[in-house]
Design a protein around this motif. Structure first.
Motif, short mmCIF file in Angstrom:
data_model
loop_
_atom_site.label_atom_id
_atom_site.label_comp_id
_atom_site.label_asym_id
_atom_site.label_seq_id
_atom_site.Cartn_x
_atom_site.Cartn_y
_atom_site.Cartn_z
N ALA A 241 0.82 -1.21 0.00
CA ALA A 241 0.00 0.00 0.00
C ALA A 241 0.86 1.26 0.00
N ASP A 268 -2.31 -6.71 -0.87
CA ASP A 268 -2.91 -5.45 -0.45
C ASP A 268 -2.29 -4.32 -1.27
N ARG A 270 -3.86 -1.11 -1.55
CA ARG A 270 -4.67 0.08 -1.27
C ARG A 270 -3.84 1.37 -1.40
N ASN A 271 -4.55 2.46 -1.71
CA ASN A 271 -3.95 3.81 -1.78
C ASN A 271 -2.79 3.89 -2.76
N VAL A 297 -7.08 -6.44 -2.19
CA VAL A 297 -7.53 -5.13 -1.71
C VAL A 297 -7.13 -4.09 -2.74
N TRP A 299 -8.58 -0.86 -2.60
CA TRP A 299 -9.14 0.33 -1.97
C TRP A 299 -8.42 1.59 -2.48
N ASN A 300 -9.20 2.58 -2.95
CA ASN A 300 -8.69 3.90 -3.31
C ASN A 300 -7.56 3.81 -4.34
N ASN A 301 -7.91 3.33 -5.53
CA ASN A 301 -6.94 3.24 -6.62
C ASN A 301 -7.44 3.94 -7.88
N ASN A 325 -12.05 -6.10 -2.03
CA ASN A 325 -12.35 -4.79 -1.47
C ASN A 325 -12.13 -3.73 -2.54
N HIS A 328 -13.89 3.06 -1.84
CA HIS A 328 -13.33 4.38 -2.17
C HIS A 328 -12.82 4.45 -3.61
N ASN A 329 -13.56 3.84 -4.52
CA ASN A 329 -13.34 3.98 -5.95
C ASN A 329 -14.66 4.41 -6.58
#
Length: 627
Positions: A241, A268, A270-271, A297, A299-301, A325, A328-329
């Motif tokens: 991440a 993972d 994320r971000n 995961v 998340w937020n990509n 997961n 946040h996309n």
């Protein structure tokens, strides 16, 4: 062993002049000869035993040794070390933790800790944010490798360990047989240090968990690590991440890694900045993961609805992925519609994260269709979305046929509506959804207990069979075989519905529902009572207007076969009557509501048969064939 050969230099003959030129200079050159084989080894030294100081050691001896080392190195003893050593109980086994988080460790402080490491082993050594430099990090990593000091090592937030520190860390990863977990988040791993770590990861050592969050590995470092990990057989969890991974080269490397490595279970990402283009590379690798990857995961990509097409195409191929997961996309309603078919075709997803994905009621209807079709989904996160009355109605109706979902996370407070009465309607629907989760939890518990009893009865039958004499076996061989075959077949059928995994996630359900509105009873629907091929009646229509943009009107139409309508009238009296009926000690009454959704064919009328959304003159119909 250290071997010292004898080396003899021949002196020039006495008759050769010591000075001069020409031919005489050739005779003055020195020569080296070796003795015979039996005399070549002059001595041998045994290697030092790293644990020679740890035999019959006491806490007081460790404290004295550490104190003397600090005096010798002219450094101040660390009070936290003294306190933790004094609290040690059993010095013959690994102790729980040596925690040095936040202490400032220079080279001399690190050297003094050797007197501790040579006498005590730990499960966790926490060196987070200890301001390690190259010298101190190198010394500590050499000690941890030599004395096998830790199984879990945390070196996070040490920004100055440098190339030599990473080189020592790589040597430790390659040589130690005890290190299983390495946390190096917020510790820069730059171009000149990455090759050492990559060479260590190429060898399948003992390391199974690696945290490299925010280590700046985008580019060449990630390429080296991904290439090395293709050959690694032991790493199970990889956390990357917050590394600004891009949607081109970085994502291509990750996609190739997934094509060749079937041992990593958690990835993972994320971000990062994977984007839709990067998701295409990852999904190409995901298609090859018939076994292996369990959790992904993303998340937020900065993913959008365009990327969901790649994911929907990959989901039917993967057979091991259980947690996805996408929070946040900007997935949106269009992305969920693309994703729905892939989710329904997939047979492994147990947990799905869609928090803050810009969903509205239309997206919630698509998710409700997936819930109604899935016999195994355990948890769904849909918080921070604009799901109002129409979407909540669809989710509530999905619970009429779903018996696996144990936790559905939604925003606790109702969304704003122009019609005030809809606020109370939303609260009632949220309570219905929570009640559906609780009902599924109870059913999962009942099924687990039933399976446990079945396994016990099968094992008891086997024991009884083994104790029989040879004459009794010959006389009654057919009967025990029929009993054992029946018991084992029932157990196998029930094991396929993943009740063990459901029970693990079910432990989280009471926490989530503790602060919600008191639940309203939802009667269980026995889908097995539906008559195949029965004509659908006009049914019952619930029309709720939601005057938002475009004056949308959400209509949820429930079409039922006549036997189901009669059953609904009887079962609407509440959970108490359903619970009394379900206490009948027959396996059929417990198993039927769990297995009914998966046994239903496309031609049979479904309890949740139609969800209609109309906006002015435009309508989207989800008929029985979709649900």
């Amino acid at each position: 062993h250290y071997i010292t050969p004898h080396m003899h230099s021949k002196q020039p003959p006495e008759d050769v002049p010591a000075s001069g030129s020409g031919a005489g200079s050739k005779h003055r050159s020195k020569r080296v000869t070796f003795p015979s084989d039996e005399d070549i080894v002059s001595g041998a030294v045994e290697p030092k035993d790293p644990w020679r100081h740890a035999q019959n050691v006491t806490v007081e001896e460790i404290l004295n040794a550490y104190r003397q080392a600090c005096q010798k190195l002219n450094c101040k003893p660390i009070p936290k070390v003294f306190k933790q050593i004094q609290d040690l109980k059993d010095l013959t086994q690994r102790n729980e933790c040596l925690e040095l988080k936040g202490e400032k460790l220079d080279y001399r402080s690190c050297e003094s800790l050797e007197e501790v490491f040579k006498r005590v082993q730990f499960k966790v050594v926490d060196l987070e944010q200890t301001n390690l430099d190259e010298d101190g990090a190198s010394a500590l990593f050499d000690m941890i490798e030599y004395y096998e000091s830790a199984t879990h090592l945390n070196i996070s937030s040490n920004k100055h360990i440098g190339t030599r520190g990473w080189q020592a860390a790589a040597h430790m990863m390659r040589k130690t047989s005890s290190l299983q977990y390495l946390d190096a988040r917020n510790t820069p791993l730059l171009d000149h240090s990455a090759p050492f770590v990559a060479r260590a990861l190429r060898i399948s050592g003992s390391l199974s968990v690696l945290h490299l969050e925010n280590t700046g590995i985008s580019g060449r470092p990630l390429m080296l690590l991904a290439t090395a990990l293709k050959m690694n057989m032991n790493l199970r969890e990889l956390y990357l991440a917050e590394n600004k991974l891009n949607g081109l080269q970085d994502s291509a490397q990750l996609g190739n890694l997934l094509k060749f490595n079937y041992n990593i279970q958690i990835l993972d990402l994320r971000n990062n900045h994977i984007l839709d283009s990067g998701l295409a590379y990852i999904c190409e690798g995901l298609k090859e993961q018939r076994k292996g990857l369990v959790t992904l995961v993303l998340w937020n990509n900065q993913l959008t609805h365009n990327g969901m097409g790649y994911l929907a195409a990959a989901l039917p191929f993967t057979q091991s992925l259980e947690t996805l997961n996408l929070g946040h996309n900007a997935v949106g309603n269009e992305g969920v519609h693309k994703l729905k078919d892939g989710l329904i075709a997939n047979r492994s997803i147990l947990r799905l994260g869609l928090a803050s994905t810009k969903l509205s009621c239309e997206g919630a209807v698509a998710i409700a269709e997936f819930i109604a079709e899935s016999p195994r989904i355990l948890r769904l996160d849909m918080r921070e979305n604009e799901i109002k009355t129409g979407g909540l109605m669809a989710l509530t109706l999905a619970f009429k046929v779903n018996t696996s979902l144990l936790r559905l996370d939604l925003d606790r407070e109702p969304k704003k509506e122009t019609v005030k009465s809809f606020i109370e309607t939303q609260r009632a629907l949220l309570a219905d959804i929570q009640n559906g989760c609780k009902r599924n939890f109870i059913l999962a518990k009942e099924k687990e207990e039933t399976e446990q009893k079945m396994r016990q009865s099968v094992s008891m039958a086997e024991i009884a069979t083994e104790d029989q004499t040879q004459e009794d076996e010959d006389a009654s061989a057919e009967k025990p075989e029929e009993e054992n075959t029946t018991g084992q077949g029932d157990t196998t059928d029930e094991d396929d519905s993943d009740s063990d995994t459901e029970d693990e996630d079910a432990a989280e359900e009471p926490k989530a529902s503790g602060n919600t509105t008191p639940p309203i009873a939802i009667p269980a629907i026995n889908a097995s009572s539906a008559v195949p091929g029965a004509p659908a009646s006009p049914g019952r229509c619930i029309s709720v207007s939601s005057p938002g943009r475009g004056h949308k009107i959400f209509m949820v139409t429930r079409v039922e076969s006549p036997p189901e309508q009669q059953q609904m009238t009887v079962l609407a009296k509440g959970v108490s009557e359903r619970a009394a009926e379900s206490q009948t000690p027959t396996q059929t009454n417990i198993k039927a509501p769990l297995d009914a959704p998966s046994n239903q064919t496309a031609s049979e009328p479904s309890t949740l048969t139609a969800l209609l959304i109309s906006s002015n003159s435009t309508s989207i119909l989800r008929g029985p064939q979709a649900l």
